[in-house]
Design a protein around this motif. Structure first.
Motif, PDB file in Angstrom:
ATOM      1  N   ILE A  74      70.067 -33.554  26.187  1.00  0.00           N
ATOM      2  CA  ILE A  74      69.136 -32.679  25.855  1.00  0.00           C
ATOM      3  C   ILE A  74      69.472 -31.509  25.123  1.00  0.00           C
ATOM      4  CG2 ILE A  74      67.050 -31.291  26.582  1.00  0.00           C
ATOM      5  CD1 ILE A  74      66.522 -32.931  29.005  1.00  0.00           C
ATOM      6  N   ILE A  75      70.460 -30.960  25.565  1.00  0.00           N
ATOM      7  CA  ILE A  75      71.146 -30.004  24.465  1.00  0.00           C
ATOM      8  C   ILE A  75      72.291 -30.391  23.695  1.00  0.00           C
ATOM      9  CG2 ILE A  75      72.944 -29.263  26.808  1.00  0.00           C
ATOM     10  CD1 ILE A  75      71.460 -26.908  24.371  1.00  0.00           C
ATOM     11  N   GLY A  76      72.962 -31.377  24.029  1.00  0.00           N
ATOM     12  CA  GLY A  76      73.754 -31.862  23.362  1.00  0.00           C
ATOM     13  C   GLY A  76      73.444 -32.399  22.035  1.00  0.00           C
ATOM     14  N   VAL A  77      72.598 -33.440  21.911  1.00  0.00           N
ATOM     15  CA  VAL A  77      72.177 -33.931  20.933  1.00  0.00           C
ATOM     16  C   VAL A  77      71.871 -33.003  19.672  1.00  0.00           C
ATOM     17  CG1 VAL A  77      70.406 -35.628  19.852  1.00  0.00           C
ATOM     18  CG2 VAL A  77      71.678 -36.209  21.923  1.00  0.00           C
ATOM     19  N   PRO A  78      70.777 -32.136  19.784  1.00  0.00           N
ATOM     20  CA  PRO A  78      70.320 -31.038  18.875  1.00  0.00           C
ATOM     21  C   PRO A  78      71.393 -30.102  18.653  1.00  0.00           C
ATOM     22  CG  PRO A  78      69.309 -30.714  20.944  1.00  0.00           C
ATOM     23  CD  PRO A  78      69.834 -31.980  21.082  1.00  0.00           C
ATOM     24  N   THR A  79      72.089 -29.638  19.410  1.00  0.00           N
ATOM     25  CA  THR A  79      73.194 -28.650  19.103  1.00  0.00           C
ATOM     26  C   THR A  79      74.585 -29.170  18.313  1.00  0.00           C
ATOM     27  OG1 THR A  79      74.053 -28.546  21.263  1.00  0.00           O
ATOM     28  CG2 THR A  79      72.572 -26.898  20.507  1.00  0.00           C
ATOM     29  N   LEU A  80      74.964 -30.398  18.859  1.00  0.00           N
ATOM     30  CA  LEU A  80      76.109 -30.896  18.399  1.00  0.00           C
ATOM     31  C   LEU A  80      75.894 -31.651  17.083  1.00  0.00           C
ATOM     32  CD1 LEU A  80      77.940 -32.181  21.949  1.00  0.00           C
ATOM     33  CD2 LEU A  80      78.569 -30.350  20.421  1.00  0.00           C
ATOM     34  N   LYS A  81      74.833 -32.262  17.030  1.00  0.00           N
ATOM     35  CA  LYS A  81      74.332 -32.838  15.624  1.00  0.00           C
ATOM     36  C   LYS A  81      74.316 -32.168  14.616  1.00  0.00           C
ATOM     37  CE  LYS A  81      72.411 -37.386  15.007  1.00  0.00           C
ATOM     38  NZ  LYS A  81      71.661 -38.280  15.739  1.00  0.00           N
ATOM     39  N   ALA A  82      73.970 -30.654  14.963  1.00  0.00           N
ATOM     40  CA  ALA A  82      73.748 -29.806  13.825  1.00  0.00           C
ATOM     41  C   ALA A  82      74.992 -29.063  13.471  1.00  0.00           C
ATOM     42  CB  ALA A  82      72.790 -28.795  14.374  1.00  0.00           C
ATOM     43  N   LYS A  83      76.026 -29.854  14.198  1.00  0.00           N
ATOM     44  CA  LYS A  83      77.385 -29.159  13.801  1.00  0.00           C
ATOM     45  C   LYS A  83      77.427 -27.458  13.874  1.00  0.00           C
ATOM     46  CE  LYS A  83      79.233 -32.727  11.104  1.00  0.00           C
ATOM     47  NZ  LYS A  83      79.463 -33.300   9.810  1.00  0.00           N
TER      48      LYS A  83
END
Lengths: 287, 289
Positions: A74-83
């Motif tokens: 939940i936290i990783g996908v949006p934040t890590l994807k947005a680099k």
């Protein structure tokens, strides 16, 4: 004996969670101040499973870890994807950790801020040592796998790694999910050791203690952080230092390590290498 | 109600801006998030509290004393915890860890020595003024005007003086600035003194408005959010970010719910970062390696 026993148990439980952060910070080079949330999720998921649904402990342990993995997406996908820059990621995951705590405090099934009491005690010292050993083995297998190599490449130089065709998002996400799993298992062990959990146990203070152990143990090492985690729990207990002095010393230790020995206790090295080195030397002298 | 909420929001936003400016200044030069800034604000609140309640100084003198105290601590923090890393050209991760260590050390030092009691300042600016039927707290107005004053002062300093020019140059490229004859050690002393001084004022305002206690540094996480919203490293960004955050918070707590206030600001931050990864005014630069 009972006292030393419980100090060691607590140390090994902390070591399982620290192992998780060691994967993320030590091997992937990402900084986090929110991993306490994953410990909290693991603790609550497993405690609810054994408390309300009488699920076997071993299953609750694994499901606790998997619960944290789900939350990490939940936290990783949006934040890590947005680099996001690593600074921004730190603040995002810190806020996320706080949000998780607020949610835990307001759910019915967690009994809110009062905490969940009367959890069965399953985490005895042998059980905890066994779990820690399995987790160490899992972490080592991850690091020597090609996924682990990718993570190390990302830590050393993200741009060069990306040029070599490594998917930064997938690598970081896998590492975050893995670290969340270990933290979740650590939380599950903790819940079944203390027999009582409360959302307030999983604050930023807990996150910083994890970071302290990883940094002091050494970036890029598994055995270093594990030793440091046990040491950091056991030493103040043994010396009977009040809780607050412990944190003062942690802070000082972090600065001193960064100033004088950034590689920590055993940065980029493992205890097993030491053993092998000794063995080799003995053999040489013998022949 | 609307006007009152607006002024309260602007006032707290002004204090957030004061704190955010400190984060941004340090970030723009050393390129890492100074997690120790929050505890320095907390220490400012303590200094101010001791000066005005134990020594019986007025609020103006206490604020000045707090500013000097935090500026000194801030400089020491840089000299002891960051300078050795800087000389070694360490990566930002190491700076962050060192900053976190400093934050842990100072915060818990306060716990151990002063204790976890809550202190409240003697009452200052308790009255309120009626503007168009709405009652606006005097404290809010004073906070807003003083923060505006200091921020204007800082802007003038950065844009009109030699030192200010050097600071702006170093924020573009520290290495080039130093080859052109800028004394980086001296410059960083000024930067940390400025960040510390602003932290001192902000700390006193927070102390007067709320209470003084060791974990009040948590409020200062908001300042970090403000800096990030505006685009970390950008000074106008820090000010705008602070004001936006203050307004949003005061409207959320007035019209929606007080308990949800913090969840709201964190979610706002995350959403904004996903849309605008470098904040409102941030330079779109990659992490220096």
């Amino acid at each position: 004996m009972g006292y030393i026993n419980s100090v060691l148990t607590l140390g090994c439980i902390q070591a399982v969670s620290v192992l998780g952060l060691a994967l993320f910070t030590g091997f992937t080079g990402q900084f986090s101040l929110g991993h306490a949330a994953f410990i909290g999720i693991g603790a609550y998921v497993s405690a609810i499973l054994t408390f309300y649904y009488h699920v076997p402990f071993i299953l609750a342990l694994i499901l606790g870890g998997l619960g944290s993995v789900v939350v990490s997406f939940i936290i990783g996908v949006p934040t890590l994807k947005a680099k996001l820059r690593s600074d921004y990621f730190v603040i995002a995951i810190m806020g996320f950790g706080e949000a998780v705590r607020v949610v835990l405090e307001n759910l019915n099934i967690t009994q809110g801020a009062r905490g969940l009491a009367g959890i069965e005690k399953y985490s005895t010292l042998p059980v905890v040592i066994l779990v820690l050993a399995v987790c160490c083995w899992l972490a080592r297998s991850f690091i020597v796998s090609r996924y682990g190599w990718r993570a190390i490449a990302v830590r050393e130089d993200p741009i060069a790694a990306e040029m070599m065709g490594i998917n930064l998002f997938a690598t970081k996400m896998l590492s975050l999910a893995g670290s969340a799993f270990f933290c979740g298992v650590g939380g599950a062990l903790l819940a079944h050791f203390l027999m009582y959990i409360q959302p307030v146990m999983f604050t930023q203070v807990q996150s910083t203690q994890l970071v302290a152990a990883v940094v002091a143990g050494g970036i890029g090492s598994i055995s270093g952080p594990v030793i440091m985690a046990i040491f950091f729990i056991a030493l103040p207990e043994m010396l009977r230092i009040a809780n607050m002095w412990r944190l003062v010393i942690y802070g000082l230790v972090l600065i001193l390590i960064m100033v004088f020995r950034p590689s920590g206790l055993m940065g980029y090295h493992e205890l097993t290498e030491l053993g092998k080195g000794l063995f080799r030397r003995l053999k040489k002298e013998g022949s | 109600m609307l006007l009152q909420t607006l002024v309260t929001g602007l006032a707290i936003g002004g204090v957030y801006a004061l704190m955010a400016v400190g984060y941004s200044l340090v970030f723009s030069i050393l390129n890492f998030s100074n997690f120790a800034h929050g505890v320095i604000i907390m220490l400012g609140a303590y200094f101010g509290y001791y000066l005005c309640s134990s020594l019986g100084l007025g609020i103006g003198a206490s604020m000045l004393g707090a500013m000097i105290g935090t500026a000194v601590i801030s400089i020491l923090n840089e000299k002891l915890a960051y300078r050795p890393l800087r000389l070694r050209k360490a990566v930002p991760l190491y700076f962050m860890i060192s900053a976190m260590g400093a934050a842990m050390f100072l915060e818990n030092m306060v716990y151990v020595t002063v204790g976890s009691h809550f202190y409240s300042y003697p009452s200052f600016f308790t009255g309120s003024i009626s503007i168009g039927g709405a009652y606006v707290g005097l404290l809010d107005i004073v906070a807003l005007s003083i923060s505006t004053f200091f921020i204007i002062l800082l802007t003038l300093f950065l844009n009109k003086t030699m030192m200010g020019t050097a600071i702006r140059a170093a924020s573009r490229d520290m290495l080039v600035a130093s080859t052109l004859g800028v004394n980086i050690d001296g410059l960083l002393m000024v930067v940390f003194a400025l960040a510390g001084g602003f932290a001192g004022i902000a700390g006193v305002f927070l102390g007067v408005k709320y209470l003084v206690y060791p974990t009040m540094g948590v409020i200062t996480n908001k300042a970090y959010i403000a800096a990030v919203i505006g685009g970390i490293g950008s000074l106008p960004g820090a000010i705008v970010g602070g004001l936006i955050l203050g307004l949003v918070e005061s409207f959320v707590s007035a019209y929606i719910s007080t308990t949800l206030r913090d969840v709201f600001s964190f979610s706002m931050l995350i959403i904004l970062l996903l849309v605008l990864p470098s904040g409102l005014f941030g330079k779109t630069l990659d992490e220096k390696l």
